[in-house]
Design a protein around this motif. Structure first.
Motif, mmCIF file in Angstrom:
data_model
loop_
_atom_site.group_PDB
_atom_site.id
_atom_site.type_symbol
_atom_site.label_atom_id
_atom_site.label_comp_id
_atom_site.label_asym_id
_atom_site.label_seq_id
_atom_site.Cartn_x
_atom_site.Cartn_y
_atom_site.Cartn_z
ATOM 1 N N UNK A 34 39.482 58.143 29.519
ATOM 2 C CA UNK A 34 40.268 59.021 30.379
ATOM 3 C C UNK A 34 41.576 58.221 30.896
ATOM 4 N N UNK A 35 42.533 58.238 30.650
ATOM 5 C CA UNK A 35 43.566 57.881 31.193
ATOM 6 C C UNK A 35 43.658 57.914 32.507
ATOM 7 N N UNK A 36 43.798 59.293 33.079
ATOM 8 C CA UNK A 36 44.086 59.350 34.462
ATOM 9 C C UNK A 36 42.900 58.962 35.309
ATOM 10 N N UNK A 37 41.543 58.814 34.947
ATOM 11 C CA UNK A 37 40.590 57.935 35.396
ATOM 12 C C UNK A 37 40.769 56.643 35.653
ATOM 13 N N UNK A 38 41.177 56.012 34.378
ATOM 14 C CA UNK A 38 41.508 54.435 34.516
ATOM 15 C C UNK A 38 42.694 54.383 35.341
ATOM 16 N N UNK A 39 43.813 55.176 35.450
ATOM 17 C CA UNK A 39 44.846 54.686 36.225
ATOM 18 C C UNK A 39 44.349 55.049 37.761
ATOM 19 N N UNK A 40 43.543 55.978 38.071
ATOM 20 C CA UNK A 40 43.175 55.898 39.473
ATOM 21 C C UNK A 40 42.223 54.879 39.801
ATOM 22 N N UNK A 41 41.294 54.380 39.157
ATOM 23 C CA UNK A 41 40.271 53.282 39.396
ATOM 24 C C UNK A 41 41.546 51.978 39.471
ATOM 25 N N UNK A 42 42.486 51.933 38.736
ATOM 26 C CA UNK A 42 43.384 50.744 38.617
ATOM 27 C C UNK A 42 44.286 50.802 40.218
ATOM 28 N N UNK A 43 44.746 52.030 40.455
ATOM 29 C CA UNK A 43 45.434 52.213 41.675
ATOM 30 C C UNK A 43 44.499 51.758 42.999
ATOM 31 N N UNK A 44 43.369 52.085 42.901
ATOM 32 C CA UNK A 44 42.424 51.738 44.097
ATOM 33 C C UNK A 44 42.121 50.379 44.164
ATOM 34 N N UNK A 45 41.745 49.574 43.024
ATOM 35 C CA UNK A 45 41.547 48.246 42.742
ATOM 36 C C UNK A 45 42.467 47.336 43.225
ATOM 37 N N UNK A 46 43.749 47.921 42.775
ATOM 38 C CA UNK A 46 44.880 46.925 43.120
ATOM 39 C C UNK A 46 45.227 47.039 44.733
ATOM 40 N N UNK A 47 45.108 48.237 45.131
ATOM 41 C CA UNK A 47 45.201 48.384 46.669
ATOM 42 C C UNK A 47 44.224 47.478 47.266
ATOM 43 N N UNK A 48 42.969 47.464 46.846
ATOM 44 C CA UNK A 48 42.003 46.616 47.582
ATOM 45 C C UNK A 48 42.412 45.005 47.749
ATOM 46 N N UNK A 49 43.394 44.688 46.720
ATOM 47 C CA UNK A 49 43.655 43.486 46.574
ATOM 48 C C UNK A 49 45.172 43.071 47.564
ATOM 49 N N UNK A 50 45.442 44.157 48.086
ATOM 50 C CA UNK A 50 46.811 44.245 48.803
ATOM 51 C C UNK A 50 47.963 44.314 48.103
ATOM 52 N N UNK A 51 47.971 44.649 46.767
ATOM 53 C CA UNK A 51 49.159 44.569 45.987
ATOM 54 C C UNK A 51 49.502 46.218 45.385
ATOM 55 N N UNK A 52 50.458 46.372 44.968
ATOM 56 C CA UNK A 52 50.821 47.763 44.653
ATOM 57 C C UNK A 52 51.496 47.688 43.136
ATOM 58 N N UNK A 53 51.225 48.787 42.342
ATOM 59 C CA UNK A 53 51.598 49.036 41.167
ATOM 60 C C UNK A 53 53.203 49.433 40.995
ATOM 61 N N UNK A 86 53.416 38.838 32.295
ATOM 62 C CA UNK A 86 53.576 39.124 33.455
ATOM 63 C C UNK A 86 54.928 39.058 34.468
ATOM 64 N N UNK A 87 55.150 39.985 35.174
ATOM 65 C CA UNK A 87 56.782 39.944 35.615
ATOM 66 C C UNK A 87 56.599 40.396 37.173
ATOM 67 N N UNK A 88 55.302 40.153 37.437
ATOM 68 C CA UNK A 88 54.910 40.661 38.968
ATOM 69 C C UNK A 88 56.007 39.652 39.924
ATOM 70 N N UNK A 89 56.468 40.385 40.861
ATOM 71 C CA UNK A 89 57.256 39.730 41.883
ATOM 72 C C UNK A 89 56.594 39.840 43.318
ATOM 73 N N UNK A 90 56.302 38.855 43.926
ATOM 74 C CA UNK A 90 55.339 38.975 45.225
ATOM 75 C C UNK A 90 53.900 39.891 45.058
ATOM 76 N N UNK A 91 54.042 40.877 45.662
ATOM 77 C CA UNK A 91 52.769 41.871 45.726
ATOM 78 C C UNK A 91 53.220 43.109 44.887
ATOM 79 N N UNK A 92 54.335 43.421 43.990
ATOM 80 C CA UNK A 92 54.513 44.394 43.322
ATOM 81 C C UNK A 92 54.366 44.256 41.783
ATOM 82 N N UNK A 93 53.216 44.547 41.248
ATOM 83 C CA UNK A 93 52.825 44.320 39.936
ATOM 84 C C UNK A 93 53.580 45.114 38.866
#
Length: 163
Positions: A34-53, A86-93
Motif C-alpha cells: 500500500x503506497x500510502x502506508x509505505x509513505x507514512x512509515x517512511x515519513x516517520x522513519x526519516x523524522x526519527x533520524x532528524x531528516x526530512x523528505x 543520492x542528491x541529499x543536501x544536509x538533512x533534506x532527502x
C-alpha cells in the motif's frame, strides 16, 4: 501584523502557516504494498533520524534494466536489488531509487523472509544510505540491519493501526 504576499492580509496577533510538501513517488510499486502506508512509515522513519523528505522517487524495474544501470553507472557486471542516486543536501532527502523485484524475491527466499518484508528492507536501505549509514564493514552492516528491521516494524505497526 499584515502578511505580505497574500491577496488578503488579515490583521492578527499571531499566525502560523505550515506548508508540508512531502513528495514520495512510486513507479510500478508491487500490488501487495500500500503506497500510502509505505509513505507514512517512511515519513516517520526519516523524522526519527532528524531528516526530512524533499523528494524520493522509487522505480521498480526489471532485472535486465537494473543490471544495465549497474554496469553503466557503477561499472559492476552483477545483479543487485537497489541502486540509489543520492542528491541529499544536509538533512533534506532527495534521491531516486531503482529496485529489481527479481532480486528482492531472490533475497527474500535466501534469507527466509516474506517478499513484503524484503522489499521494505530494500526501500529503507536506500534511504539509510542517503542519511549517511554505510554497510562497508561488519559494524556498519549490523547497524544497517537493525535500522532496516526498525523500519519494517514501524510499517507493520502503522499498517495494523489502519486496519
Amino acid at each position: 501584523m499584515l502578511l505580505p504576499g497574500f491577496p488578503l492580509s488579515v490583521p492578527c496577533k499571531s499566525f502560523i502557516f505550515v506548508q508540508i510538501l512531502i513528495i514520495v513517488q512510486f513507479n510500478n510499486i508491487p500490488d501487495f504494498l500500500d503506497q500510502d502506508q509505505v509513505e507514512t512509515a517512511l515519513v516517520g522513519f526519516v523524522h526519527e533520524h532528524t531528516y526530512r523528505i524533499e523528494k524520493l522517487v522509487y522505480n521498480f524495474v526489471s532485472k535486465e534494466e537494473l543490471h544495465k544501470m549497474n554496469q553503466e553507472f557503477l561499472n559492476h557486471d552483477t545483479h543487485t536489488d537497489i541502486i540509489t542516486f543520492d542528491y541529499t543536501i544536509k538533512k533534506a532527502l532527495r534521491a531516486e531509487f531503482f529496485i529489481s523485484m527479481w532480486a528482492v524475491v531472490r533475497s527474500a527466499k535466501s534469507h527466509s523472509q516474506s517478499t513484503e518484508n524484503e522489499v521494505l528492507r530494500v526501500i529503507s536501505h536506500g534511504v539509510l544510505h542517503c542519511m549517511g549509514q554505510n554497510d562497508k564493514n561488519r559494524e556498519g552492516k549490523e547497524q544497517m540491519r537493525k535500522s532496516e528491521n526498525r523500519f519494517i516494524k514501524m510499517f507493520h505497526v502503522k499498517q495494523k493501526s489502519h486496519v
